[in-house]
Design an enzyme around this catalytic site. Sequence first.
Site: not given
Length: 549
Positions: A132, A207, A231
Amino acid sequence: MVASWQSTVETSRNALEAKLKATGFAGQVGHIGEDVLNVTSVPFDRVLTAREIEITELGVGQLLAKLSGGELTSEELTRAFLHRAVIAHELTNCLTDIFFDKAIARAQSVDAEYAKTGKPVGALHGLPISLKNQINIEGEEMNLCYVGWTGRISNVDSALVKCLLQQGAVLYSYTNMPQALFSGETICNLHGRTVNPHNRALAVGGSSGGEGALVAMHGSPLGVGSDIGGSVRIPCAFNGLYGLRPSYDRIPYGSSSNSMEGFSIVPSVLGPMSTSLDGVKAFFRAVVDAEPWRYDPLALHMPWSESAYALKEHGDGKELCFGLVRHNGMVKPDVPYVRALEMLKAALLAQGHKVIDYVPPQTAKGADILTRLFQADGGEDLKRECATSGEPRLGGIFKGQAVPPAISTYEFWQLCAERRDYIAMQLASWEATRDQTGTGRPVDALLCPPAPYPSFRHDDKQDIFYTGICNLCDWPAAVFPVTKVDPAVDKPVERTDFLSDFDRLNHERYDATVYKDIPVSMQLIGRKGEDEAVIRMMEIAVAALKSAA
């Protein structure tokens, strides 16, 4: 003249496009019309070799066995995943940056070391892993998906990157996430929207949605996301992946970038996302065995516990009792989740385990505490970050809501005390189940949906407390796929009673034909610090489902 934020975005996107083009893989799939919603079923045999397809669709355990046994080189495997990563990006917009040359050089180095010693470099020897866009790698741009951060180059490896490299991993890409990381959908001004590969008209989750799409498209065997309200688990659920939200500080966060720096009362955690069940354990154990407390002062000095994994405190796993959360008292889950809960219950009962109904108490109060904690600064952090470039604020989970004013230090202390008392109440409620289980123990774990919906249309209103309660209470939670939405059986049901306004809204917008083929997943939630036990109980639940199939 100061460049507009839009021109900065254009420059950044053009730079990524040029990098992708330079790989030689860009444009190979050709035009896929917007009417093609499920791109997981697009045939890739004309752009990928049979060998590339074969090895990129193996599970993490299979890949590690082949790599450590010398049947597969890291370079071959890495090049195959790089190829699929570009295809995944062109269909879902999941990547934010690539460093393929560095990855190939790393793979060659790992292979050379193996050839020299005959031994794997570490527990993740030669395995490509995607990250990420917040986990710093020395020498790579870290923009945190903020326009104003473009051009910032990391001068240090994060603690997690040090652990992964120590264990032999190959790192090759960053993936998309929403502005400020605060959304169950992945969209930001800098990189745009990432879409769900199972249905591109629906949210990929967030996310860590870029990871969700990339891994689901087999552009990565194992990705790393972060989780402060769901997330990791939400994009895993929406994409049919296996994942884990670990307890605070089991996986090191040191020297990774983040929004709301200094917000430590409900800290974000890093966790794995994988197409294979064994990828979760492989990641967690490899990182913990790398002794992350030597790189991160906040990482717990807590080695892997084989006795916890063997469920020694849970009757050796022979007769587990699960608490089944049919709804959280705030919003009832959509019909596919009702079916998945019954499937999971029946599968566990068939294996000799017990399942009792359980509802965590006062969830609305917990959601209120978590929301007030997230908004304690009155939006100051996001306001300042956006001001560096002039990019507009997008809202995320708070879209359409007025941002409350910042609270005082004293008021924040009182809010932290509320959280302490709330999690104590949740602990007492969990302990009280001892009288209902028949095992002499409280319920070993909770089973519940990861969201009230299997996904949602772009920009729809969101609710995150099916996952957020775990962040508030620091409950480790795994997520795993159970089934898929089937319009033939997941027909809407009539309801006249609603738990909240959002419960009514979510019920009214449900349409099984819209959600067709979207994965339907479950969470397995354990007690604070019981990460190894949660991993093992997830494995037991998944095995039960397979036996019942």
